[in-house]
Scaffold this active site. Structure first.
Site, PDB file in Angstrom:
ATOM      1  N   GLU A 120     -44.057 -65.233 -35.337  1.00 39.62           N
ATOM      2  CA  GLU A 120     -44.611 -63.893 -35.251  1.00 39.62           C
ATOM      3  C   GLU A 120     -43.491 -62.849 -35.196  1.00 39.62           C
ATOM      4  O   GLU A 120     -42.321 -63.189 -34.978  1.00 39.62           O
ATOM      5  CB  GLU A 120     -45.496 -63.784 -34.005  1.00 39.62           C
ATOM      6  N   ASN A 166     -49.052 -59.729 -40.876  1.00 43.23           N
ATOM      7  CA  ASN A 166     -47.960 -59.107 -40.117  1.00 43.23           C
ATOM      8  C   ASN A 166     -46.597 -59.655 -40.537  1.00 43.23           C
ATOM      9  O   ASN A 166     -45.590 -59.399 -39.879  1.00 43.23           O
ATOM     10  CB  ASN A 166     -48.167 -59.292 -38.614  1.00 43.23           C
TER      11      ASN A 166
END
EC number: 3.5.99.6
Length: 235
Positions: A135, A128
């Site tokens: 994140e 990702n």
């Protein structure tokens, strides 16, 4: 960004080693280190070499919250097994995953980074686009932080644990802002599963949706990729 395409992880590890060796010859003293599968061949090449780090300092990107340093899945353990037991550093810093006061631990690690400016930072990249455990959504100016791991990251890391339920859900990670302070950055990425993230990192817009796209803001980044990881790049 400089893109180096290699045939496999062995060649990639050798290319990374050459950058490390040159840095050491030019008085680099502080090395930012990463864990995971991507840098393993790089560490193997370093261990097999005659490089000496006994006058150097290492600063690691991250550690799981809740794992002791002697837990076989902790990043303390990973670093000892893959590097430190064979190539000791004068000082080696990692976040304390068992810290009872997390905010104090974040401040402590920010001070470690401030006191030990990184000359060369090693990175992997998540599917990702995460770097460290930053994140999607992480601010580009972030410092050390406690991170809630995404479902995709937990699933990706489950292969290292007996059960997915054993994977920690939180980690302490150097922030993107901290990573960008390194003088030089070297990122390893291998396999088709990293192709989308590499395209976003190199050719996409600068967006917190792809944390590694923040590397476009840095003026000395080398990305070492195999053909599969580079397959979506336009050039």
């Amino acid at each position: 960004m400089k893109i180096i395409k290699v045939k496999d992880q062995v060649e990639g590890g050798q290319k990374g080693f050459e950058i490390f060796k040159e840095g050491l010859a030019n008085d680099a003293k502080v090395f930012g280190l990463a864990t995971g599968s991507s840098p393993i061949k790089f560490y193997e090449t370093v261990v097999a070499s005659d490089l000496d780090f006994t006058n150097c300092t290492s600063v690691n990107l991250d550690e799981y919250v809740g794992l002791s340093a002697d837990n076989s899945q902790s990043y303390h353990y990973f670093m000892k097994e893959n590097l430190f037991n064979k190539k000791p550093f004068a000082k080696s810093y990692l976040p304390n995953g068992l810290a009872s006061d997390i905010p104090a631990e974040l401040k402590r690690y920010d001070q470690v980074i401030a006191d030990n400016p990184v000359d060369i930072q090693i990175l992997g990249i998540g599917q990702n686009g995460h770097i460290g455990f930053n994140e999607p959504g992480a601010a580009f100016d972030s410092n050390t932080q406690e991170v809630q791991l995404t479902e995709s990251t937990i699933k990706a890391n489950a292969r290292f644990f007996e059960n997915e339920a054993d994977v920690p859900t939180k980690a302490i990670s150097m922030g993107i802002g901290s990573i960008l302070k390194a003088k030089k950055i070297v990122l390893f990425a291998y396999g088709e599963s990293k192709a989308e993230a590499i395209k976003g990192t190199v050719e996409g817009p600068q967006t917190t949706d792809v944390p590694a796209s923040a590397l476009q803001l840095h003026d000395d980044v080398t990305i070492i990729v195999d053909e599969a990881a580079a397959s979506l790049l336009s050039k």
